[in-house]
Design an enzyme around this catalytic site. Structure first.
Site, PDB file in Angstrom:
ATOM      1  N   CYS A 165       0.809  -1.225   0.000  1.00 16.35           N
ATOM      2  CA  CYS A 165       0.000   0.000   0.000  1.00 16.35           C
ATOM      3  C   CYS A 165       0.839   1.271   0.000  1.00 16.35           C
ATOM      4  O   CYS A 165       0.319   2.361  -0.263  1.00 16.35           O
ATOM      5  CB  CYS A 165      -0.957  -0.007   1.194  1.00 16.35           C
ATOM      6  SG  CYS A 165      -2.199  -1.324   1.107  1.00 16.35           S
ATOM      7  N   HIS A 206      -2.887   7.263   3.182  1.00 19.09           N
ATOM      8  CA  HIS A 206      -3.391   5.972   2.728  1.00 19.09           C
ATOM      9  C   HIS A 206      -4.716   5.682   3.430  1.00 19.09           C
ATOM     10  O   HIS A 206      -4.833   5.833   4.652  1.00 19.09           O
ATOM     11  CB  HIS A 206      -2.367   4.896   3.041  1.00 19.09           C
ATOM     12  CG  HIS A 206      -2.862   3.502   2.858  1.00 19.09           C
ATOM     13  ND1 HIS A 206      -3.510   3.091   1.717  1.00 19.09           N
ATOM     14  CD2 HIS A 206      -2.816   2.421   3.682  1.00 19.09           C
ATOM     15  CE1 HIS A 206      -3.841   1.813   1.837  1.00 19.09           C
ATOM     16  NE2 HIS A 206      -3.435   1.387   3.017  1.00 19.09           N
ATOM     17  N   ASN A 249     -10.400   0.676   1.040  1.00 16.91           N
ATOM     18  CA  ASN A 249      -8.942   0.705   0.928  1.00 16.91           C
ATOM     19  C   ASN A 249      -8.578   0.137  -0.441  1.00 16.91           C
ATOM     20  O   ASN A 249      -8.745  -1.052  -0.695  1.00 16.91           O
ATOM     21  CB  ASN A 249      -8.336  -0.130   2.058  1.00 16.91           C
ATOM     22  CG  ASN A 249      -6.823  -0.227   2.003  1.00 16.91           C
ATOM     23  OD1 ASN A 249      -6.194   0.107   1.011  1.00 16.91           O
ATOM     24  ND2 ASN A 249      -6.233  -0.715   3.091  1.00 16.91           N
TER      25      ASN A 249
END
Length: 348
Positions: free
Chosen positions: A126, A266, A296
């Site tokens: 990520c 994030h 996400n």
């Protein structure tokens, strides 16, 4: 504080800037009721734990490169740059089309980049987009062309166990992209920092399918093809390592957190972002989010959120923007920039 495994760079504010942004979010919407059924949880449970309401899913015949091409094309159009002008195409992903060739090569071909364009993938899970962005900025200094396309793209729906409530409810599919190139005076990337915390690498993993545990009937039966995450461990990692590192990074760059016009983190989990923003002292209303509708989206989450903010008019020329991501590895990437708004003609 970070003491090892860190790359730091300070840059003049007239070097490289983001010239255009783009994103691609699949049309299929999956709400909490649908995803929660398989995981044995309710809509209210998911919203209470994560703040997520919906997420997007790629079609069965769509691959990561398909989303990346759409996002990349939108970013090129916004920047007023042609694919043939690119020195670099970098795709940050941990869900590539294939083990090889690189997904970036599929994307570069799909966009019509020239044979001389360097195309490669970055896998920092990520955090990948920030690793790719900082890498591209440094590489442009010695490139013949002044432009690079950096894309974060993931289709996590292909590697989730639908019965695992710790992961199945969190992730959506998507791609986000930026074109970087010459900055106007007083605009552009100001500082960047990359770090890895390898001793914590088992907090997030897909154990099967690589050279350690090649895909076999046995590994598939054991579920090693699925994404797994120690949620409590990740939260502790963020509180212990990421929050103080962000504070130190902003200070080292000569700014205060209160100076930030936009904090683009994030989109791991809405509750985690609330806690992070509060711990950092980010002023109310300055944390940009996309998790409520898109979940996400892995390496795509920062560029998708940035693109949504840019296209909604939230980002003004001269705004101080902090991009921050963390993910498997464990890894962390940070970029601080002074936003460069478009001018007449080319966006830069």
């Amino acid at each position: 504080m970070i003491t090892t495994g860190t790359a730091r760079s300070g840059r003049p504010s007239s070097g490289t800037a983001i010239l255009g942004t783009g994103s691609c979010l699949p049309s299929h919407v999956v709400n909490n009721t649908e995803v929660g059924a398989g995981a044995g949880v309710t809509d209210s449970w998911i919203r209470g734990k994560t703040g997520i309401r919906n997420r997007r899913r790629a079609k069965p015949d769509e691959a990561t490169s398909d989303l990346a091409v759409v996002a990349g094309r939108a970013a090129l159009e916004a920047a007023g740059v042609r694919a043939s002008e690119l020195a670099l195409v970098i795709v940050a992903t941990s869900t590539p089309d294939y083990p090889q060739p690189p997904t970036a090569c599929v994307v570069a071909d799909g966009l019509g980049a020239t044979a001389g364009t360097a195309a490669f993938d970055v896998n920092a899970v990520c955090s990948g987009f920030l690793f790719a962005l900082n890498t591209a900025e440094q590489m442009l200094k010695g490139a013949d062309s002044r432009y690079a396309l950096v894309i974060g793209a993931d289709i996590y729906s292909r590697i989730l166990n639908p019965e695992d409530r710790r992961t199945a409810v969190l992730f959506g599919d998507g791609a986000g992209a930026v074109v970087i190139g010459p900055a106007r005076q007083g605009r552009g990337l100001v500082a960047g920092r990359l770090a890895s915390f390898a001793a914590d690498r088992d907090l997030i993993e897909v154990a099967g399918g690589g050279s350690r545990f090649p895909a076999t009937a046995e590994t598939l039966a054991a579920g090693l093809q699925y994404f797994t995450m120690n949620g409590r461990g990740v939260r502790d990692f963020v509180n212990t390592n990421v929050v103080p590192a962000i504070s130190a990074f902003v200070t080292d760059a000569g700014h205060r957190v209160e100076d930030l016009a936009h904090f683009v983190p994030h989109q791991a989990n809405g509750r985690m972002l609330d806690d992070m923003s509060a711990a950092l002292g980010v002023p109310d209303g300055r944390t940009r989010v996309s998790y409520e509708e898109f979940g996400n989206t892995g390496a795509a989450s920062v560029p998708v959120t940035l693109d949504l903010a840019a296209r909604s008019g939230e980002l003004a020329d001269g705004d101080l923007v902090l991009l921050a991501a963390f993910g498997g590895g464990m890894a962390m990437g940070l970029s601080l920039l002074t936003w460069q708004g478009p001018q007449h003609g080319r966006a830069h």
